[in-house]
Design a protein around this motif. Sequence first.
Motif, mmCIF file in Angstrom:
data_model
loop_
_atom_site.group_PDB
_atom_site.id
_atom_site.type_symbol
_atom_site.label_atom_id
_atom_site.label_comp_id
_atom_site.label_asym_id
_atom_site.label_seq_id
_atom_site.Cartn_x
_atom_site.Cartn_y
_atom_site.Cartn_z
ATOM 1 N N LYS A 65 10.865 -15.588 72.236
ATOM 2 C CA LYS A 65 11.858 -14.570 72.612
ATOM 3 C C LYS A 65 13.255 -15.167 72.433
ATOM 4 O O LYS A 65 13.555 -16.222 73.012
ATOM 5 C CB LYS A 65 11.656 -14.126 74.064
ATOM 6 C CG LYS A 65 10.532 -13.124 74.242
ATOM 7 C CD LYS A 65 10.558 -12.555 75.653
ATOM 8 C CE LYS A 65 9.457 -11.516 75.836
ATOM 9 N NZ LYS A 65 9.446 -10.981 77.215
ATOM 10 N N VAL A 66 14.090 -14.483 71.659
ATOM 11 C CA VAL A 66 15.427 -14.993 71.340
ATOM 12 C C VAL A 66 16.513 -14.137 71.976
ATOM 13 O O VAL A 66 16.520 -12.909 71.825
ATOM 14 C CB VAL A 66 15.637 -15.040 69.803
ATOM 15 C CG1 VAL A 66 17.029 -15.580 69.471
ATOM 16 C CG2 VAL A 66 14.569 -15.892 69.129
ATOM 17 N N LEU A 67 17.431 -14.808 72.686
ATOM 18 C CA LEU A 67 18.607 -14.156 73.232
ATOM 19 C C LEU A 67 19.815 -14.601 72.413
ATOM 20 O O LEU A 67 19.970 -15.793 72.143
ATOM 21 C CB LEU A 67 18.796 -14.543 74.696
ATOM 22 C CG LEU A 67 19.996 -13.939 75.441
ATOM 23 C CD1 LEU A 67 19.672 -13.809 76.926
ATOM 24 C CD2 LEU A 67 21.251 -14.776 75.282
ATOM 25 N N VAL A 68 20.656 -13.656 72.010
ATOM 26 C CA VAL A 68 21.833 -13.979 71.191
ATOM 27 C C VAL A 68 23.103 -13.524 71.895
ATOM 28 O O VAL A 68 23.212 -12.373 72.347
ATOM 29 C CB VAL A 68 21.750 -13.297 69.801
ATOM 30 C CG1 VAL A 68 22.973 -13.668 68.957
ATOM 31 C CG2 VAL A 68 20.481 -13.718 69.070
ATOM 32 N N PHE A 69 24.053 -14.444 71.979
ATOM 33 C CA PHE A 69 25.386 -14.097 72.465
ATOM 34 C C PHE A 69 26.272 -13.836 71.258
ATOM 35 O O PHE A 69 26.466 -14.728 70.418
ATOM 36 C CB PHE A 69 25.965 -15.229 73.312
ATOM 37 C CG PHE A 69 25.343 -15.340 74.669
ATOM 38 C CD1 PHE A 69 25.643 -14.416 75.673
ATOM 39 C CD2 PHE A 69 24.435 -16.348 74.949
ATOM 40 C CE1 PHE A 69 25.060 -14.512 76.936
ATOM 41 C CE2 PHE A 69 23.852 -16.451 76.205
ATOM 42 C CZ PHE A 69 24.166 -15.532 77.196
ATOM 43 N N CYS A 70 26.773 -12.614 71.150
ATOM 44 C CA CYS A 70 27.588 -12.242 69.991
ATOM 45 C C CYS A 70 28.575 -11.148 70.392
ATOM 46 O O CYS A 70 28.481 -10.565 71.476
ATOM 47 C CB CYS A 70 26.688 -11.747 68.854
ATOM 48 S SG CYS A 70 25.728 -10.274 69.295
ATOM 49 N N LYS A 71 29.504 -10.863 69.489
ATOM 50 C CA LYS A 71 30.457 -9.777 69.706
ATOM 51 C C LYS A 71 29.725 -8.432 69.588
ATOM 52 O O LYS A 71 28.688 -8.345 68.896
ATOM 53 C CB LYS A 71 31.573 -9.846 68.658
ATOM 54 C CG LYS A 71 32.438 -11.099 68.757
ATOM 55 C CD LYS A 71 33.353 -11.059 69.963
ATOM 56 C CE LYS A 71 34.336 -12.236 69.956
ATOM 57 N NZ LYS A 71 35.157 -12.288 71.156
ATOM 58 N N PRO A 72 30.249 -7.360 70.228
ATOM 59 C CA PRO A 72 29.573 -6.048 70.205
ATOM 60 C C PRO A 72 29.238 -5.550 68.804
ATOM 61 O O PRO A 72 28.156 -4.988 68.578
ATOM 62 C CB PRO A 72 30.579 -5.121 70.887
ATOM 63 C CG PRO A 72 31.358 -6.018 71.787
ATOM 64 C CD PRO A 72 31.468 -7.328 71.068
ATOM 65 N N VAL B 81 25.561 -12.789 80.470
ATOM 66 C CA VAL B 81 25.942 -13.934 81.311
ATOM 67 C C VAL B 81 25.800 -13.533 82.777
ATOM 68 O O VAL B 81 25.239 -14.258 83.603
ATOM 69 C CB VAL B 81 27.407 -14.376 81.023
ATOM 70 C CG1 VAL B 81 27.858 -15.427 82.038
ATOM 71 C CG2 VAL B 81 27.528 -14.926 79.602
ATOM 72 N N GLN B 82 26.279 -12.345 83.091
ATOM 73 C CA GLN B 82 26.223 -11.822 84.460
ATOM 74 C C GLN B 82 24.778 -11.652 84.932
ATOM 75 O O GLN B 82 24.429 -11.963 86.069
ATOM 76 C CB GLN B 82 26.939 -10.466 84.504
ATOM 77 C CG GLN B 82 27.696 -10.247 85.792
ATOM 78 C CD GLN B 82 28.652 -9.067 85.667
ATOM 79 O OE1 GLN B 82 28.747 -8.411 84.632
ATOM 80 N NE2 GLN B 82 29.369 -8.781 86.739
ATOM 81 N N LYS B 83 23.934 -11.154 84.024
ATOM 82 C CA LYS B 83 22.514 -10.929 84.348
ATOM 83 C C LYS B 83 21.819 -12.265 84.673
ATOM 84 O O LYS B 83 21.046 -12.359 85.623
ATOM 85 C CB LYS B 83 21.821 -10.245 83.168
ATOM 86 C CG LYS B 83 20.392 -9.774 83.447
ATOM 87 C CD LYS B 83 19.882 -8.964 82.266
ATOM 88 C CE LYS B 83 18.401 -8.637 82.377
ATOM 89 N NZ LYS B 83 18.080 -7.681 83.437
ATOM 90 N N ILE B 84 22.120 -13.282 83.866
ATOM 91 C CA ILE B 84 21.527 -14.609 84.089
ATOM 92 C C ILE B 84 22.020 -15.199 85.398
ATOM 93 O O ILE B 84 21.230 -15.706 86.209
ATOM 94 C CB ILE B 84 21.848 -15.556 82.903
ATOM 95 C CG1 ILE B 84 21.112 -15.091 81.637
ATOM 96 C CG2 ILE B 84 21.465 -16.996 83.234
ATOM 97 C CD1 ILE B 84 21.593 -15.743 80.350
ATOM 98 N N LEU C 273 27.605 -20.871 81.492
ATOM 99 C CA LEU C 273 26.177 -20.995 81.829
ATOM 100 C C LEU C 273 25.636 -22.419 81.681
ATOM 101 O O LEU C 273 24.451 -22.652 81.851
ATOM 102 C CB LEU C 273 25.354 -20.060 80.929
ATOM 103 C CG LEU C 273 25.596 -18.564 81.121
ATOM 104 C CD1 LEU C 273 24.910 -17.772 80.023
ATOM 105 C CD2 LEU C 273 25.089 -18.108 82.491
ATOM 106 N N GLY C 274 26.525 -23.355 81.360
ATOM 107 C CA GLY C 274 26.086 -24.735 81.119
ATOM 108 C C GLY C 274 25.210 -25.306 82.221
ATOM 109 O O GLY C 274 24.187 -25.940 81.948
ATOM 110 N N LEU D 90 18.059 -24.935 77.412
ATOM 111 C CA LEU D 90 18.316 -23.657 76.730
ATOM 112 C C LEU D 90 19.753 -23.512 76.218
ATOM 113 O O LEU D 90 20.068 -22.533 75.547
ATOM 114 C CB LEU D 90 18.002 -22.490 77.672
ATOM 115 C CG LEU D 90 16.526 -22.256 78.021
ATOM 116 C CD1 LEU D 90 16.404 -21.258 79.158
ATOM 117 C CD2 LEU D 90 15.747 -21.771 76.804
ATOM 118 N N MET D 91 20.610 -24.473 76.548
ATOM 119 C CA MET D 91 22.015 -24.347 76.144
ATOM 120 C C MET D 91 22.139 -24.462 74.630
ATOM 121 O O MET D 91 21.660 -25.420 74.031
ATOM 122 C CB MET D 91 22.846 -25.444 76.815
ATOM 123 C CG MET D 91 24.337 -25.242 76.679
ATOM 124 S SD MET D 91 24.910 -23.768 77.563
ATOM 125 C CE MET D 91 26.646 -23.770 77.094
#
Length: 232
Positions: A73-80, A100-103, A127-128, A136-137
């Motif tokens: 399962k991959v989570l990606v942080f990106c622009k909208p 970030v808020q959810k985590i 989130l470090g 996971l960082m």
Amino acid sequence: MFRGKNYKESSKLIDKQNLYEPKEAFELVVQASKAKFDETVELHVKLGVDSRHADQQVRGAIVLPHGTGKSVKVLVFCKPEKEEECKAAGADYAGGAELVQKIQGENWFDFDVVVASQDMMGVVGRLGKVLGPKGLMPSPKAGTVVSPNNLTQAIQEVKAGKIEYRLDKTNIIHCPIGKVSFGAEKLTENYDALITAILRAKPATAKGQYVRSCVTASTMGPGVKINAQKTL
């Protein structure tokens, strides 16, 4: 330590003192697997370096020829504007500050790998303390911090079986290299790819014997020592 009947039976197949050639080692791992599920096969490589020194770190990432056999399962942080592209590439989750808020708020960790575009690291940096201890960082060395234009490729590589290898505090690298169901040939090819990457990552400051020991084992099976010197 208590050992089950299957483990004891499997141990009889293996000479604990012998260093096996890779193909033979994986044939034994497959033969010794007695579990009722498809066991993961791992590689444990002890190196002659000192992980306490910054110039003796060994870390990198590689796409295994046959993957790991595990669905990731991959989570990606990106622009909208990149979210749909990331999901089309195979990302299970894509977003920004709301993730970030959810985590942070919900202690949510329903993912195995985190990929981030470079322009999101200011947000991800918060989130470090929670992602770091879990391994996971995202990081450039692991190929999980990339330019916005390379997000699709990064996601596809992770989904295809990209793994990160890195030293632990005891100077050992632990990595999954497939499943018992792969058979000895595919496991050997995955091993060859990983050990070659580890050898190429040898620090210039490393002295003496680089690969001290190399052992493979399935989840429930006994360890089999591999002769890794011939690949040097």
